[in-house]
Design a protein around this motif. Structure first.
Motif, mmCIF file in Angstrom:
data_model
loop_
_atom_site.group_PDB
_atom_site.id
_atom_site.type_symbol
_atom_site.label_atom_id
_atom_site.label_comp_id
_atom_site.label_asym_id
_atom_site.label_seq_id
_atom_site.Cartn_x
_atom_site.Cartn_y
_atom_site.Cartn_z
ATOM 1 N N PRO A 1 -17.097 34.593 2.219
ATOM 2 C CA PRO A 1 -17.564 35.004 0.890
ATOM 3 C C PRO A 1 -19.025 34.620 0.698
ATOM 4 O O PRO A 1 -19.521 33.671 1.322
ATOM 5 C CB PRO A 1 -16.652 34.209 -0.058
ATOM 6 C CG PRO A 1 -16.261 32.999 0.735
ATOM 7 C CD PRO A 1 -16.128 33.481 2.158
ATOM 8 N N GLN A 2 -19.716 35.356 -0.160
ATOM 9 C CA GLN A 2 -21.120 35.024 -0.414
ATOM 10 C C GLN A 2 -21.249 33.682 -1.154
ATOM 11 O O GLN A 2 -22.182 32.920 -0.910
ATOM 12 C CB GLN A 2 -21.795 36.137 -1.230
ATOM 13 C CG GLN A 2 -22.248 37.328 -0.411
ATOM 14 C CD GLN A 2 -21.069 38.116 0.154
ATOM 15 O OE1 GLN A 2 -20.091 38.386 -0.554
ATOM 16 N NE2 GLN A 2 -21.159 38.486 1.416
ATOM 17 N N VAL A 3 -20.316 33.415 -2.063
ATOM 18 C CA VAL A 3 -20.322 32.176 -2.834
ATOM 19 C C VAL A 3 -18.897 31.643 -2.900
ATOM 20 O O VAL A 3 -17.948 32.425 -3.086
ATOM 21 C CB VAL A 3 -20.867 32.381 -4.269
ATOM 22 C CG1 VAL A 3 -20.824 31.069 -5.054
ATOM 23 C CG2 VAL A 3 -22.285 32.930 -4.243
ATOM 24 N N ALA A 4 -18.741 30.331 -2.762
ATOM 25 C CA ALA A 4 -17.438 29.684 -2.942
ATOM 26 C C ALA A 4 -17.584 28.621 -4.024
ATOM 27 O O ALA A 4 -18.358 27.671 -3.861
ATOM 28 C CB ALA A 4 -16.966 29.061 -1.640
ATOM 29 N N VAL B 1 -24.622 22.519 5.622
ATOM 30 C CA VAL B 1 -24.237 23.805 5.034
ATOM 31 C C VAL B 1 -25.067 24.073 3.783
ATOM 32 O O VAL B 1 -25.515 23.146 3.102
ATOM 33 C CB VAL B 1 -22.725 23.859 4.689
ATOM 34 C CG1 VAL B 1 -21.874 23.552 5.911
ATOM 35 C CG2 VAL B 1 -22.391 22.921 3.544
ATOM 36 N N ALA B 2 -25.271 25.358 3.489
ATOM 37 C CA ALA B 2 -25.968 25.739 2.257
ATOM 38 C C ALA B 2 -25.077 25.384 1.076
ATOM 39 O O ALA B 2 -23.902 25.778 1.038
ATOM 40 C CB ALA B 2 -26.274 27.229 2.266
ATOM 41 N N HIS B 3 -25.620 24.661 0.113
ATOM 42 C CA HIS B 3 -24.757 24.212 -0.980
ATOM 43 C C HIS B 3 -25.551 23.964 -2.264
ATOM 44 O O HIS B 3 -26.775 23.790 -2.247
ATOM 45 C CB HIS B 3 -24.010 22.935 -0.598
ATOM 46 C CG HIS B 3 -24.913 21.742 -0.411
ATOM 47 N ND1 HIS B 3 -25.449 21.380 0.806
ATOM 48 C CD2 HIS B 3 -25.383 20.815 -1.301
ATOM 49 C CE1 HIS B 3 -26.189 20.294 0.661
ATOM 50 N NE2 HIS B 3 -26.173 19.946 -0.603
ATOM 51 N N ALA C 1 -15.130 24.522 7.198
ATOM 52 C CA ALA C 1 -14.691 25.919 7.138
ATOM 53 C C ALA C 1 -15.763 26.859 6.609
ATOM 54 O O ALA C 1 -15.622 28.085 6.685
ATOM 55 C CB ALA C 1 -13.436 26.038 6.269
ATOM 56 N N VAL C 2 -16.858 26.323 6.057
ATOM 57 C CA VAL C 2 -17.926 27.161 5.493
ATOM 58 C C VAL C 2 -18.709 27.829 6.616
ATOM 59 O O VAL C 2 -19.137 27.171 7.568
ATOM 60 C CB VAL C 2 -18.860 26.329 4.600
ATOM 61 C CG1 VAL C 2 -20.029 27.177 4.104
ATOM 62 C CG2 VAL C 2 -18.092 25.746 3.414
ATOM 63 N N ARG C 3 -18.898 29.139 6.520
ATOM 64 C CA ARG C 3 -19.616 29.912 7.530
ATOM 65 C C ARG C 3 -21.058 30.175 7.083
ATOM 66 O O ARG C 3 -21.343 30.186 5.876
ATOM 67 C CB ARG C 3 -18.905 31.250 7.777
ATOM 68 C CG ARG C 3 -17.476 31.107 8.271
ATOM 69 C CD ARG C 3 -17.432 30.550 9.688
ATOM 70 N NE ARG C 3 -16.075 30.465 10.192
ATOM 71 C CZ ARG C 3 -15.331 29.363 10.188
ATOM 72 N NH1 ARG C 3 -15.824 28.245 9.663
ATOM 73 N NH2 ARG C 3 -14.120 29.358 10.702
ATOM 74 N N PRO C 4 -21.974 30.419 8.029
ATOM 75 C CA PRO C 4 -23.332 30.824 7.644
ATOM 76 C C PRO C 4 -23.276 32.061 6.737
ATOM 77 O O PRO C 4 -22.484 32.975 6.976
ATOM 78 C CB PRO C 4 -23.989 31.142 8.986
ATOM 79 C CG PRO C 4 -23.240 30.322 9.985
ATOM 80 C CD PRO C 4 -21.814 30.316 9.503
ATOM 81 N N GLY C 5 -24.100 32.059 5.716
ATOM 82 C CA GLY C 5 -24.091 33.170 4.766
ATOM 83 C C GLY C 5 -23.282 32.894 3.521
ATOM 84 O O GLY C 5 -23.307 33.687 2.572
ATOM 85 N N THR C 6 -22.551 31.763 3.501
ATOM 86 C CA THR C 6 -21.788 31.361 2.310
ATOM 87 C C THR C 6 -22.490 30.193 1.636
ATOM 88 O O THR C 6 -22.872 29.215 2.293
ATOM 89 C CB THR C 6 -20.358 30.930 2.685
ATOM 90 O OG1 THR C 6 -19.636 32.049 3.192
ATOM 91 C CG2 THR C 6 -19.611 30.383 1.471
#
Length: 381
Positions: free
Chosen positions: A165-168, A225-227, A192-197
């Motif tokens: 997903p784009q945002v979680a 991760v991006a957060h 579990a976070v993938r690149p792009g999320t």
């Protein structure tokens, strides 16, 4: 793209269909409405998760100070507040964005990252704006339900995150249910976070968690991760009426885009002054949190003694199965006892109530009223 006019749109107007179709936010009842409906003046307000102890005296002193000039525009960059937060959180001020409550930051995230056809992930039961704001952007919302044990479905979250997903959006401690991710569970989510999320960890109730609970800002800082981590002054600091929250971003560019997605002058001068004063008197907040944690456990024990199923909580509220229609129980609590609670409306959870931990007297009043309601239900059966 031209959209057909809504059936209810006047004068041939064409509403944005994503906004026109939004579900209403399930806000707590206004006290004056509650007084009118119940005929009672003494209302126990246990629906909006406010701090029953109020706020630090330092906040009231700051608002009465000659330094507060309501006729002047507030600093649109919240420079002093962002600097104070950066010092407290050991991050760069360029990573901090301050909002008109953390709710504005949720809207800014949706506006900045989501477009029609994108996907946002959240949990259910959910904080309403984690669904409403992505829907307003035209995104699809995927929801992972809580487990039968009233906790996080970690396997379900891992599977949903694997789809990118784009945002979680994930609350921990979890509004409206109450539990918090422990260290191992948070690491599973991060892995579990993938690149792009973009992982958005909503820690609005962080200060209420028991000592030793994960600090999302510190854990995510080392994750790669991006957060964005969301926090607020509304709950623990007692500034709900002033509306000030903030986002701590993993990269200054995320913060820059979130800043672009909000309105200028979004945090008023009173809110900025109050937040700075609250940060300078965290001893008051920590003492208040200790008392509220103890009271939370006392009330949870009392509700379980009534035979009610109560979710574990690391917040200043309890989420419990009322054993019957929560709307009916909430209506009886209001009209007969002058108590406002929040009946949950999401499909599948219509028997659940979220009740704020109030003052000891308010909590005793709630438990006595629920005992009476349950006794009446047994007699009727």
């Amino acid at each position: 793209m031209n959209h057909p006019a809504s059936d209810n749109a006047p004068h041939g107007l064409r509403f944005n269909p994503h906004v026109a179709a939004l579900p209403p936010y399930n806000a707590g009842m206004n006290v004056e409405v509650a007084r009118a409906l119940s005929g009672q003046h003494d209302i126990a307000r246990l629906a909006s998760n406010e701090n029953p102890e109020g706020c630090s005296p330092a906040v009231m002193k700051a608002l009465a100070s000659a330094a507060y000039e309501p006729w002047r525009y507030a600093d649109p960059a919240c420079t002093a507040l962002r600097a104070a937060l950066a010092h407290k959180l050991a991050c760069d001020a360029q990573q901090v964005v301050v909002g008109n409550g953390s709710e504005e930051m949720i809207a800014a995230i949706a506006r900045a990252l989501l477009t029609p056809g994108a996907t946002a992930l959240t949990v259910v039961p959910s904080f309403g704006l984690h669904e409403i704001e992505p829907l307003a952007a035209g995104a699809e919302v995927v929801k992972v339900a809580m487990t039968p044990e009233l906790g996080f479905d970690l396997e379900g979250l891992e599977c949903a995150l694997a789809r990118g997903p784009q945002v979680a959006f994930l609350s921990s401690p979890w509004n409206p249910v109450g539990p918090a991710l422990d260290h191992a569970a948070l690491q599973r989510v991060i892995a579990a976070v993938r690149p792009g999320t973009l992982l958005v960890l909503d820690e609005a109730y962080f200060e209420f968690a028991d000592p030793g609970a994960p600090n999302g800002i510190e854990v995510l800082r080392a994750s790669g991760v991006a957060h964005v981590v969301l926090r607020t002054f509304s709950k623990a600091y007692g500034l709900a009426g002033l509306r000030v929250g903030y986002a701590v971003c993993s990269h200054p560019e995320i913060a820059r885009v979130l800043t672009a997605a909000k309105t200028p002058f979004n945090v008023n001068a009173a809110a900025q002054a109050a937040a700075l004063a609250a940060l300078a008197d965290e001893a008051w907040m920590h003492a208040s949190m200790g008392r509220l944690r103890s009271e939370r456990e006392r009330v949870a024990t009392g509700l379980r003694a009534l035979g009610l199923r109560v979710a574990p909580s690391q917040t200043n509220f309890l989420f419990f199965d009322a054993g019957q229609s929560s709307a009916d129980v909430a209506d009886t609590l209001l009209r007969q006892h002058g108590i406002i609670v929040k009946a949950w409306r999401e499909p599948g959870y219509e028997r659940f109530i979220r009740a704020t931990i109030g003052s000891p007297a308010e909590n005793d009043r709630l438990m006595a009223a629920l005992a009476q309601i349950r006794q009446s239900a047994r007699v009727s059966a």
